[in-house]
Design a protein around this motif. Structure first.
Motif, PDB file in Angstrom:
ATOM      1  N   GLY A 156       0.817  -1.200   0.000  1.00 17.53           N
ATOM      2  CA  GLY A 156       0.000   0.000   0.000  1.00 17.53           C
ATOM      3  C   GLY A 156       0.855   1.256   0.000  1.00 17.53           C
ATOM      4  N   GLY A 157       0.316   2.339  -0.540  1.00 21.13           N
ATOM      5  CA  GLY A 157       1.056   3.596  -0.573  1.00 21.13           C
ATOM      6  C   GLY A 157       0.395   4.592  -1.499  1.00 21.13           C
ATOM      7  N   PRO A 158       0.879   5.830  -1.480  1.00 25.58           N
ATOM      8  CA  PRO A 158       0.234   6.874  -2.269  1.00 25.58           C
ATOM      9  C   PRO A 158       0.738   6.938  -3.712  1.00 25.58           C
ATOM     10  CG  PRO A 158       1.960   7.838  -0.922  1.00 25.58           C
ATOM     11  CD  PRO A 158       1.915   6.377  -0.582  1.00 25.58           C
ATOM     12  N   VAL A 159      -0.175   7.299  -4.594  1.00 23.87           N
ATOM     13  CA  VAL A 159       0.161   7.716  -5.956  1.00 23.87           C
ATOM     14  C   VAL A 159      -0.111   9.214  -6.029  1.00 23.87           C
ATOM     15  CG1 VAL A 159      -0.349   7.484  -8.409  1.00 23.87           C
ATOM     16  CG2 VAL A 159      -0.436   5.476  -6.921  1.00 23.87           C
ATOM     17  N   VAL A 160       0.923   9.985  -6.376  1.00 25.04           N
ATOM     18  CA  VAL A 160       0.805  11.440  -6.442  1.00 25.04           C
ATOM     19  C   VAL A 160       0.735  11.855  -7.901  1.00 25.04           C
ATOM     20  CG1 VAL A 160       1.805  13.644  -5.734  1.00 25.04           C
ATOM     21  CG2 VAL A 160       2.165  11.606  -4.326  1.00 25.04           C
ATOM     22  N   PHE A 161      -0.211  12.722  -8.206  1.00 25.50           N
ATOM     23  CA  PHE A 161      -0.425  13.177  -9.582  1.00 25.50           C
ATOM     24  C   PHE A 161       0.061  14.614  -9.761  1.00 25.50           C
ATOM     25  CE2 PHE A 161      -3.360   9.727  -9.008  1.00 25.50           C
ATOM     26  CZ  PHE A 161      -3.380   9.088 -10.241  1.00 25.50           C
ATOM     27  N   ALA A 162       0.507  14.902 -10.961  1.00 25.98           N
ATOM     28  CA  ALA A 162       0.871  16.274 -11.318  1.00 25.98           C
ATOM     29  C   ALA A 162      -0.410  17.039 -11.628  1.00 25.98           C
ATOM     30  CB  ALA A 162       1.825  16.286 -12.505  1.00 25.98           C
ATOM     31  N   ARG A 163      -1.227  17.132 -10.622  1.00 30.16           N
ATOM     32  CA  ARG A 163      -2.504  17.845 -10.716  1.00 30.16           C
ATOM     33  C   ARG A 163      -2.682  18.685  -9.458  1.00 30.16           C
ATOM     34  NH1 ARG A 163      -6.577  16.149 -14.294  1.00 30.16           N
ATOM     35  NH2 ARG A 163      -6.012  14.363 -15.618  1.00 30.16           N
ATOM     36  N   LEU A 164      -3.125  19.905  -9.651  1.00 28.47           N
ATOM     37  CA  LEU A 164      -3.411  20.783  -8.523  1.00 28.47           C
ATOM     38  C   LEU A 164      -4.724  20.347  -7.887  1.00 28.47           C
ATOM     39  CD1 LEU A 164      -2.445  23.261  -6.983  1.00 28.47           C
ATOM     40  CD2 LEU A 164      -3.528  24.704  -8.706  1.00 28.47           C
ATOM     41  N   GLY A 165      -4.733  20.236  -6.575  1.00 26.44           N
ATOM     42  CA  GLY A 165      -5.869  19.636  -5.878  1.00 26.44           C
ATOM     43  C   GLY A 165      -7.076  20.533  -5.744  1.00 26.44           C
ATOM     44  N   TRP A 166      -7.659  20.919  -6.863  1.00 22.79           N
ATOM     45  CA  TRP A 166      -8.884  21.706  -6.817  1.00 22.79           C
ATOM     46  C   TRP A 166     -10.046  20.855  -6.314  1.00 22.79           C
ATOM     47  CZ3 TRP A 166      -8.737  26.755  -7.368  1.00 22.79           C
ATOM     48  CH2 TRP A 166      -7.748  27.353  -8.157  1.00 22.79           C
ATOM     49  N   PRO A 167     -11.008  21.457  -5.623  1.00 24.12           N
ATOM     50  CA  PRO A 167     -12.237  20.721  -5.311  1.00 24.12           C
ATOM     51  C   PRO A 167     -12.891  20.207  -6.590  1.00 24.12           C
ATOM     52  CG  PRO A 167     -12.123  22.762  -4.045  1.00 24.12           C
ATOM     53  CD  PRO A 167     -10.997  22.822  -5.039  1.00 24.12           C
ATOM     54  N   GLY A 168     -13.423  18.996  -6.515  1.00 26.40           N
ATOM     55  CA  GLY A 168     -14.084  18.408  -7.668  1.00 26.40           C
ATOM     56  C   GLY A 168     -13.472  17.102  -8.130  1.00 26.40           C
ATOM     57  N   TYR A 169     -12.343  16.698  -7.528  1.00 23.69           N
ATOM     58  CA  TYR A 169     -11.720  15.430  -7.914  1.00 23.69           C
ATOM     59  C   TYR A 169     -12.409  14.248  -7.239  1.00 23.69           C
ATOM     60  CZ  TYR A 169      -7.832  17.113 -10.715  1.00 23.69           C
ATOM     61  OH  TYR A 169      -7.080  17.644 -11.723  1.00 23.69           O
ATOM     62  N   SER A 179     -10.739  11.472 -11.709  1.00 21.90           N
ATOM     63  CA  SER A 179     -11.430  12.374 -12.633  1.00 21.90           C
ATOM     64  C   SER A 179     -11.844  13.646 -11.904  1.00 21.90           C
ATOM     65  CB  SER A 179     -12.662  11.691 -13.234  1.00 21.90           C
ATOM     66  OG  SER A 179     -13.574  11.318 -12.220  1.00 21.90           O
ATOM     67  N   TRP A 180     -11.948  14.699 -12.677  1.00 22.57           N
ATOM     68  CA  TRP A 180     -12.373  15.992 -12.126  1.00 22.57           C
ATOM     69  C   TRP A 180     -13.591  16.480 -12.878  1.00 22.57           C
ATOM     70  CZ3 TRP A 180     -13.116  20.881 -14.135  1.00 22.57           C
ATOM     71  CH2 TRP A 180     -13.290  21.913 -13.194  1.00 22.57           C
TER      72      TRP A 180
END
Length: 744
Positions: free
Chosen positions: A640-653, A688-689
């Motif tokens: 187990g562990g995190p996957v980090v995305f090159a995405r800014l964490g805007w509300p809506g994900y 998805s956003w």
């Protein structure tokens, strides 16, 4: 029948005069400054945004989110007009026009004509004769704040005002039984969906004023209730425009909902009413100190002196009919004086166009119905006293401009005398022609006197020339620069603008830059890189960009999957003499060394490798497919562990693993991450956003459309009933003016 035909002909003729007059006024302004309508936010925000949005639309993508734009990539909360059909058409055309200054000017000219005709319609609906309605329509685009701010720079405010004017005219027609609800709903929706909050709120105030005014005038509630219902339908249809901003506000710079009065861009009433002296330079706090360099409170040279030539006895007898105009002007006037901020509604001087709209319509309606030259000598003295008061107020605000105030006062007096003489000897049409003709030289003189404009960025105008001068930067670029460190004589294509981007300039170049012009920036991302609204950064930004994020052990630029870092030499003069960070190298771009130092990755572009997966801990994550809105990844993790995305964490994900919902979280309050459960084997992870609240927005829009349909059905049914039984037809308590006499 013949009289009605003549009346219609006069209305169309003077409508054409209005459109041609606005075009002539634009010509006068362009003679004074050919870039006047390509200034400040138009050159740095809107025009490049149109190009980018148009390219996306042509590629079959609806550009609600562009992750690689980071700072300004959530276009559902920017001033993009994504749900405004005319704006989408403007976007689609934009990439085909090389000269963005020319395109912006033409677009604004079209909306200036739309605005002028809207004001012309309002005046006609309140019974003004067509020539005076044309005077109002031609004058409105050249009122101070509109001319020097909204038309020159703040495009969405200008467009919203144009649609608002037509909504006002259509609302009066609907309330008085001359039209159905559809035009009112459509124009209100267009004003709301420009995606700028001021026109939406101002439209609400306008509808409220008209509803109250119609109760006062017609002395019954039903017409106003129908109007309010139509407005509610438009508001429901437009709710989706603002829901994403409302539901994302907590992570933006605009997250507070406080009310305060800091006096910045709050305009004293005495300045707002100083509307008829072209030389006026009002006194209030702004970016340029206390005395302003532009006549932004000016409305029209005739507005105040003309009050002396109204038959006030007759006007008092009909005050109920146009009480809504006065109510709207009073509300706007009160707003301009403060508070300085009401949540996202800051800088009340922005409401000055509504003061101009209300007062100009009110005075031209009064002139168009009750103008008189009886007792012209006595009235002339009264007009002279009013001009004297304008002079005293203008001198008090800007005493250093005494000479110009004297010239302006004498010019207004001379013009007024000439209009009175023409009115007495040649009739109303001649007087109106001189009144509106004087708008053009005044606009020219005002714009010419304000040069060089303090608002201009002086960005280039031809996109082909921009691209030819600029380095070819594939992939995603992070620029660390400070616009304030560029001397004014270097703000051109041969200077800094051949190597550096600010605002949305990169969108003109069709390059992908992390930064962009945004009034709604992501708070924590801005803090991470100390990045401002215009893309400028602080000197510490270089260190921050290559700082290691503790929980992942990766640098910020790695988590962003940035391919290139461009350093402003004026901000980092010694950077090139230092070793490049691990995994990076200094790259030469001949001809650009004066302004930039460039770092690129040793291993090539990172943005093209493994989608938007930026980091994985305790397993593997392989990109399967990518779009701006969705990342699909095949994940495996024993522990187990995190996957980090090159995405800014805007509300809506929203995230699912093998079709089941799993939570998302943020790394460093900025980067989107998903924790993969232990024992996952070849799991299908989908991130998805969608704009937050989109389901509610769709439901509200459908409800608004249904409500508009019901109101239209009720209107058609009532018309049929009235046609069958004319005795039941309801009419306003006073007859409409005789438009056949409109040119007398």
């Amino acid at each position: 029948m013949e009289s009605n035909a003549v009346a219609r002909r006069d209305v169309y003729t003077w409508g054409l005069v209005t459109a041609l007059g606005v075009i002539a006024g634009y010509g006068a302004v362009l003679l004074a400054n050919v870039r006047h309508f390509y200034t400040d936010d138009t050159e740095s925000q809107y025009a490049p945004l149109w190009v980018m949005l148009g390219n996306r639309l042509r590629d079959g993508q609806f550009p609600s989110m562009v992750p690689e734009h980071w700072m300004a990539g959530n276009y559902t909360i920017e001033e993009a007009g994504l749900l405004n059909p005319p704006q989408l058409l403007i976007d689609l055309i934009a990439p085909s026009v090389d000269n963005v200054a020319l395109y912006a000017t033409v677009v604004k000219l079209i909306f200036a004509v739309v605005l002028g005709l809207g004001v012309y319609r309002i005046c006609l609906e309140y019974g003004a004769k067509a020539p005076w309605a044309a005077v109002a329509g031609i004058a409105i685009p050249f009122t101070g704040w509109l001319l020097f701010f909204d038309e020159a720079s703040w495009y969405t405010a200008f467009v919203g005002t144009a649609w608002l004017a037509h909504a006002w005219a259509s609302g009066v027609r609907y309330a008085r039984g001359r039209s159905g609800p559809i035009p009112t709903v459509v124009f209100l929706y267009l004003a709301i969906s420009v995606q700028y909050i001021f026109p939406a709120v101002e439209a609400g105030l306008m509808i409220g004023a008209v509803a109250v005014g119609e109760v006062v005038y017609q002395r019954k509630w039903a017409p106003s209730l129908r109007l309010l219902a139509a407005a509610a339908c438009a508001a429901a249809a437009g709710l989706a425009t603002y829901l994403p901003s409302m539901l994302s506000a907590k992570v933006t710079w605009r997250g507070t909902a406080q009310i305060n009065n800091d006096q910045f861009l709050t305009v004293p009433w005495s300045e707002s009413l100083n509307a008829s002296l072209p030389s006026t330079l009002p006194a209030y706090n702004s970016w340029w100190g206390y005395v302003q360099p532009m006549p932004v409170v000016y409305i029209a040279w005739f507005l105040i002196p003309a009050l002396a030539f109204i038959d006030w006895r007759k006007a008092r007898e009909s005050w109920r009919e146009f009480s809504a105009i006065a109510l709207f002007a009073i509300m706007a006037l009160m707003w301009t004086a403060g508070p300085g901020a009401i949540g996202p509604l800051r800088w009340p001087a922005r409401v000055l166009p509504m003061v101009a709209l209300g007062l100009l319509v009110l005075v031209c309606v009064l002139l168009g119905r009750f103008a008189t030259f009886d007792g012209w000598r006595r009235r002339g003295i009264a007009a002279g006293v009013l001009i004297g008061l304008l002079f005293v107020r203008s001198f008090s605000a800007a005493p250093r401009e005494l000479g110009w105030h004297v010239v302006a006062a004498l010019a207004v007096a001379a013009l007024g005398a000439a209009v009175v003489w023409l009115g007495r000897t040649r009739g109303t049409v001649a007087a109106c022609v001189l009144t509106l003709a004087a708008v053009f030289p005044i606009a020219y003189i005002q714009v010419h006197a304000a040069q060089p404009t303090p608002m201009g960025w002086n960005l280039p105008t031809n996109r082909s020339e921009m691209k030819a001068a600029f380095p070819d930067f594939p992939g995603t670029t992070l620029q660390l620069a400070d616009r304030g460190r560029i001397p004014h004589d270097q703000r051109n294509l041969r200077g800094a603008y051949g190597s550096l981007v600010f605002g949305n300039y990169a969108k003109d170049l069709e390059l992908t830059y992390v930064s962009g012009y945004t009034p709604n920036g992501h708070f924590w991302f801005g803090e991470t890189l100390c990045m401002l609204w215009d893309t400028s950064v602080c000197p510490d930004a270089y260190r921050r960009a290559f700082a290691v994020e503790p929980s992942t052990g990766r640098t910020i630029v790695d988590l962003m999957k940035v391919d290139r870092v461009v350093l402003h030499r004026a901000l980092y003069p010694d950077a090139r003499e230092q070793p490049a960070p691990d995994g990076w190298k200094w790259v030469d771009y001949p001809g650009h060394e004066q302004y930039i130092s460039v770092l690129e990755r040793v291993d090539g572009l990172a943005s093209t490798h493994n989608g938007r997966v930026a980091d994985v801990a305790g397993g593997t994550a392989i990109s399967v497919s990518e779009s701006d809105l969705t990342s699909r990844v095949r994940v495996t993790s024993d522990t187990g562990g995190p996957v980090v995305f090159a995405r800014l964490g805007w509300p809506g994900y929203h995230a699912t693993l093998n079709g089941r919902d799993i939570p998302t979280r943020l790394i460093a309050k900025t980067f989107l991450a998903v924790d993969i459960p232990a024992g996952t084997k070849n799991g299908d992870l989908e991130v998805s956003w969608r704009p937050p609240g989109w389901q509610l927005g769709v439901a509200a829009a459908l409800l608004g459309l249904f409500g508009a349909g019901v109101l239209q059905w009720a209107y058609v049914r009532s018309r049929r009933r009235d046609a069958e039984d004319p005795t039941e037809a309801s009419e306003p308590p006073t007859p409409q003016p005789d438009l056949v006499d409109s040119t007398r």
